[in-house]
Structure formats: structure tokens, C-alpha cells
Design a protein around this motif. Sequence first.
Motif, short mmCIF file in Angstrom:
data_model
loop_
_atom_site.label_atom_id
_atom_site.label_comp_id
_atom_site.label_asym_id
_atom_site.label_seq_id
_atom_site.Cartn_x
_atom_site.Cartn_y
_atom_site.Cartn_z
N LEU A 144 0.81 -1.22 0.00
CA LEU A 144 0.00 0.00 0.00
C LEU A 144 0.85 1.27 0.00
O LEU A 144 0.42 2.30 -0.53
CB LEU A 144 -0.93 0.02 1.21
N ARG A 195 1.61 2.10 -3.56
CA ARG A 195 0.38 2.51 -4.25
C ARG A 195 -0.05 3.91 -3.82
O ARG A 195 -0.49 4.72 -4.65
CB ARG A 195 -0.72 1.50 -3.99
N ALA A 196 0.09 4.21 -2.53
CA ALA A 196 -0.27 5.54 -2.04
C ALA A 196 0.70 6.60 -2.57
O ALA A 196 0.30 7.73 -2.89
CB ALA A 196 -0.31 5.56 -0.52
N TYR A 199 -3.62 6.40 1.36
CA TYR A 199 -3.30 5.26 2.23
C TYR A 199 -4.49 4.95 3.15
O TYR A 199 -4.83 3.79 3.35
CB TYR A 199 -2.05 5.55 3.05
N GLU A 218 -7.59 5.47 2.59
CA GLU A 218 -8.65 4.84 1.80
C GLU A 218 -8.34 3.37 1.56
O GLU A 218 -9.23 2.50 1.64
CB GLU A 218 -8.79 5.57 0.46
N LEU A 219 -7.07 3.07 1.28
CA LEU A 219 -6.66 1.69 1.05
C LEU A 219 -6.78 0.86 2.33
O LEU A 219 -7.18 -0.31 2.30
CB LEU A 219 -5.23 1.65 0.52
N SER A 222 -6.95 -3.82 3.40
CA SER A 222 -5.70 -4.39 2.88
C SER A 222 -4.58 -4.49 3.91
O SER A 222 -3.47 -4.89 3.57
CB SER A 222 -5.21 -3.54 1.69
#
Length: 226
Positions: free
Chosen positions: A27, A30-31, A83, A85-86, A91
Motif C-alpha cells: 500500500l 500505491r499511495a 493510504y 482509503e486503502l 488491505s
Amino acid sequence: MVKKLNPKDIRLVVLDMAGTTVADGGLVERAFEAAARHLGADPADMIGHVRATMGESKISVFRHLFGDEAKAQQANKAFEAAYAELVDGGSVEALPGARETIEELKAQGRTVVLTTGFARTTQDAILAALGWQDLVPLTLCPADAGGRGRPYPDMVLTAFLRTAAAEGVGQVAVVGDTSYDMLSGVRAGAGLVAGVLTGAHDTEALRSAGATHVLDSVAQLPGVLT
């Protein structure tokens, strides 16, 4: 003459979160990608630096990448939002044996503090997702230690001062998955600095940064200390 450390003498254990006790399934990257796109930047141009500096305070990473305080702050806010939101998407999970390790360390009479390079809002979101809000007496992010995250020793020393669990820094153990974790422990004068191989950096990187021990995972830590 300096007395050689006996691992049994460790009274305070400062544990990193992502990559050490927490698995986030990538994550962070991704963030970061979301934050870069938010500012119109190409994530591919930055991901190498992001990987190399895992463990460092995120705002410090953005300051290096963008070279402008206003842009760095915008990127950091975008990162934290992405982050969070993930995390809300489910996750994040504890690494195998992490919670049991923390509980065993506490049962041994040691104080455990959890630290992170994330902002407080993100750290709290992770703790809530795991149900860890009351697992340890103290959790720290860079803002709690004057704003400087790893590789500075500030969070380790703040844990030492706030908990009063150890008589000296030699009774402190610092555990993390990155070279920045190791450097922060060495600079704080920690008696034990352990790297784990469940996160960003390998044995060579951890040893080069000053690790006194390299463990397959944090689950091995209680055995090392006994």
C-alpha cells in the motif's frame, strides 16, 4: 569497563509497524503513486527513491522528491488520504505472530512501543483496522518526536523518555525492516538493534546500517531476548 549487554536486560522494545509487525500488501507504493499523480508527476520517476528510503518519514521523502515545501505538503496530504482509503478497504493485516510477539514481550515484563514514519492519522487508522488501539501503552509518529522521523533517533529517545521503562538507552531494543530503522537505533545508542526480513530491506542492507541481529521475522524476537 563497559558491561556487555545481556538480552535479558532489555526493558523497552521499540517496534516499527509496516513491514515489521504489519503487512500492508504494497500500500505504501500505491499511495505514493497516487500522491505523485495528484501533483502531475510520473510515479515511475520516483519509485526507486521511495523503495530505497522505506522507513523514513514520508514528508522528508516528499521534500527530497519535489524540492519545494508547498508541493511536499500537498503530496504528503494526498499520500495520507490515499493510504487511509486503502486501509479502509481492508488491505492491512498483522504479520504472522506479531500480536503474539507483542503480548509475549509484555508478559516478560518489557514495555513495547510502536513507531511509524506515517502521520498520526494514518497510524491511528492502521491501529484501528487491526484492533490494536490498546495493545501497547504508547505509539509514536514523527510529529510526536518533534517532527523528525527516521533515520534520526528522536522517536526511539522519545519512547525512552516517555515510558521511563529503561534505566539507560542500553536497555532499549529497536526492531525494524529497513536500514533507516537500524540507523535510528544505532544513533539512539540502543543496546540491541534487530532487523527483520519481512519488509523492505535485505540482510546486507540491515547489517550495513548497524543491525546487531537479523531475524526472519519479529516472531523470533522473544527467543532472542530470553
